[in-house]
Design a protein around this motif. Structure first.
Motif, mmCIF file in Angstrom:
data_model
loop_
_atom_site.group_PDB
_atom_site.id
_atom_site.type_symbol
_atom_site.label_atom_id
_atom_site.label_comp_id
_atom_site.label_asym_id
_atom_site.label_seq_id
_atom_site.Cartn_x
_atom_site.Cartn_y
_atom_site.Cartn_z
ATOM 1 N N MET A 164 -4.288 -5.315 -7.619
ATOM 2 C CA MET A 164 -4.431 -4.278 -6.594
ATOM 3 C C MET A 164 -4.384 -2.892 -7.240
ATOM 4 O O MET A 164 -5.171 -2.010 -6.909
ATOM 5 N N PHE A 165 -3.468 -2.699 -8.181
ATOM 6 C CA PHE A 165 -3.331 -1.438 -8.898
ATOM 7 C C PHE A 165 -4.589 -1.131 -9.714
ATOM 8 O O PHE A 165 -5.094 -0.002 -9.706
ATOM 9 N N LEU A 166 -5.095 -2.135 -10.426
ATOM 10 C CA LEU A 166 -6.325 -1.929 -11.199
ATOM 11 C C LEU A 166 -7.484 -1.524 -10.291
ATOM 12 O O LEU A 166 -8.269 -0.639 -10.630
ATOM 13 N N ALA A 203 -8.848 -10.664 -2.458
ATOM 14 C CA ALA A 203 -8.668 -9.958 -1.178
ATOM 15 C C ALA A 203 -7.557 -8.918 -1.293
ATOM 16 O O ALA A 203 -7.674 -7.806 -0.758
ATOM 17 N N ILE A 204 -6.496 -9.247 -2.016
ATOM 18 C CA ILE A 204 -5.406 -8.289 -2.242
ATOM 19 C C ILE A 204 -5.905 -7.133 -3.093
ATOM 20 O O ILE A 204 -5.650 -5.960 -2.788
ATOM 21 N N ALA A 205 -6.644 -7.448 -4.144
ATOM 22 C CA ALA A 205 -7.212 -6.401 -5.006
ATOM 23 C C ALA A 205 -8.148 -5.499 -4.203
ATOM 24 O O ALA A 205 -8.193 -4.283 -4.415
ATOM 25 N N ARG A 206 -8.876 -6.079 -3.263
ATOM 26 C CA ARG A 206 -9.802 -5.294 -2.436
ATOM 27 C C ARG A 206 -9.048 -4.232 -1.611
ATOM 28 O O ARG A 206 -9.552 -3.142 -1.384
ATOM 29 N N LYS A 207 -7.820 -4.542 -1.212
ATOM 30 C CA LYS A 207 -7.012 -3.549 -0.490
ATOM 31 C C LYS A 207 -6.726 -2.342 -1.383
ATOM 32 O O LYS A 207 -6.736 -1.202 -0.927
ATOM 33 N N GLY A 208 -6.473 -2.593 -2.661
ATOM 34 C CA GLY A 208 -6.287 -1.489 -3.606
ATOM 35 C C GLY A 208 -7.563 -0.696 -3.792
ATOM 36 O O GLY A 208 -7.544 0.540 -3.876
ATOM 37 N N TRP A 209 -8.698 -1.387 -3.849
ATOM 38 C CA TRP A 209 -10.012 -0.750 -3.965
ATOM 39 C C TRP A 209 -10.255 0.179 -2.779
ATOM 40 O O TRP A 209 -10.654 1.334 -2.941
ATOM 41 N N GLU A 210 -9.990 -0.342 -1.589
ATOM 42 C CA GLU A 210 -10.198 0.450 -0.368
ATOM 43 C C GLU A 210 -9.268 1.660 -0.332
ATOM 44 O O GLU A 210 -9.680 2.752 0.060
ATOM 45 N N LEU A 211 -8.024 1.478 -0.759
ATOM 46 C CA LEU A 211 -7.073 2.581 -0.789
ATOM 47 C C LEU A 211 -7.517 3.642 -1.795
ATOM 48 O O LEU A 211 -7.431 4.843 -1.521
ATOM 49 N N PRO A 233 -12.597 -5.196 -7.461
ATOM 50 C CA PRO A 233 -11.626 -6.245 -7.122
ATOM 51 C C PRO A 233 -11.865 -7.544 -7.891
ATOM 52 O O PRO A 233 -10.910 -8.194 -8.328
ATOM 53 N N GLU A 234 -13.119 -7.898 -8.082
ATOM 54 C CA GLU A 234 -13.442 -9.139 -8.796
ATOM 55 C C GLU A 234 -13.002 -9.062 -10.259
ATOM 56 O O GLU A 234 -12.418 -10.009 -10.797
ATOM 57 N N HIS A 235 -13.291 -7.930 -10.905
ATOM 58 C CA HIS A 235 -12.910 -7.769 -12.305
ATOM 59 C C HIS A 235 -11.397 -7.666 -12.452
ATOM 60 O O HIS A 235 -10.805 -8.250 -13.372
ATOM 61 N N ALA A 236 -10.750 -6.956 -11.540
ATOM 62 C CA ALA A 236 -9.294 -6.843 -11.579
ATOM 63 C C ALA A 236 -8.637 -8.218 -11.439
ATOM 64 O O ALA A 236 -7.661 -8.519 -12.131
ATOM 65 N N THR A 237 -9.189 -9.053 -10.579
ATOM 66 C CA THR A 237 -8.666 -10.410 -10.392
ATOM 67 C C THR A 237 -8.855 -11.235 -11.655
ATOM 68 O O THR A 237 -7.943 -11.958 -12.078
ATOM 69 N N LYS A 238 -10.015 -11.115 -12.287
ATOM 70 C CA LYS A 238 -10.259 -11.853 -13.537
ATOM 71 C C LYS A 238 -9.255 -11.449 -14.606
ATOM 72 O O LYS A 238 -8.752 -12.294 -15.350
ATOM 73 N N SER A 266 0.805 -1.229 0.000
ATOM 74 C CA SER A 266 0.000 0.000 0.000
ATOM 75 C C SER A 266 0.836 1.276 0.000
ATOM 76 O O SER A 266 0.500 2.224 -0.718
ATOM 77 N N PRO A 267 1.936 1.355 0.766
ATOM 78 C CA PRO A 267 2.737 2.587 0.721
ATOM 79 C C PRO A 267 3.311 2.891 -0.669
ATOM 80 O O PRO A 267 3.615 4.041 -0.979
ATOM 81 N N LEU A 268 3.437 1.877 -1.516
ATOM 82 C CA LEU A 268 3.975 2.080 -2.853
ATOM 83 C C LEU A 268 3.005 2.827 -3.771
ATOM 84 O O LEU A 268 3.402 3.292 -4.835
ATOM 85 N N PHE A 269 1.768 2.960 -3.356
ATOM 86 C CA PHE A 269 0.793 3.679 -4.172
ATOM 87 C C PHE A 269 0.944 5.189 -4.032
ATOM 88 O O PHE A 269 0.925 5.908 -5.020
ATOM 89 N N LEU A 270 1.113 5.673 -2.800
ATOM 90 C CA LEU A 270 1.123 7.117 -2.567
ATOM 91 C C LEU A 270 2.215 7.607 -1.630
ATOM 92 O O LEU A 270 2.648 8.744 -1.731
#
Length: 102
Positions: free
Chosen positions: A45-47, A77-85, A54-59, A8-12
């Motif tokens: 996670m980035f997507l 679940a990892i993608a969801r962390k990006g969604w929340e961020l 998160p579901e579409h990003a995982t697909k 997560s810190p790598l995003f911002l």
């Protein structure tokens, strides 16, 4: 939890981060060794950070790189962390969307 703490810190927040690279260079590159390690999950996670569910990003990640022994529910679940961020930083999400889809 580990991805949230380490990635997560790598995003911002990090000195060199996804947003600063996107804004400075107009793109973000990631992954090594054919994206065989954390790359596909970080990409999902980035997507999701950028606004993809998160579901579409995982697909998308699974379609391009396969599961690489990562359970779909784990990658989601990892993608969801990006969604929340992204939800917590709507202005950053908008800036990223503007860069990636001009």
């Amino acid at each position: 939890k580990e991805f949230e703490e380490k990635i997560s810190p790598l995003f911002l927040e990090s000195t060199v981060n996804f947003m600063s690279c996107a804004e400075r260079h107009g793109y973000v590159a990631m992954g090594c060794h054919g994206m065989k390690h954390r790359g596909p999950s970080v990409f999902a996670m980035f997507l999701s950070f950028s606004g993809c569910t998160p579901e579409h990003a995982t697909k998308i990640a699974n379609k391009v790189w396969g599961n690489n022994f990562v359970f779909t529910k784990t990658r989601t679940a990892i993608a969801r962390k990006g969604w929340e961020l992204g939800n917590a930083n709507p202005e950053a999400r908008k800036r990223l969307q503007a860069i990636m889809a001009p």
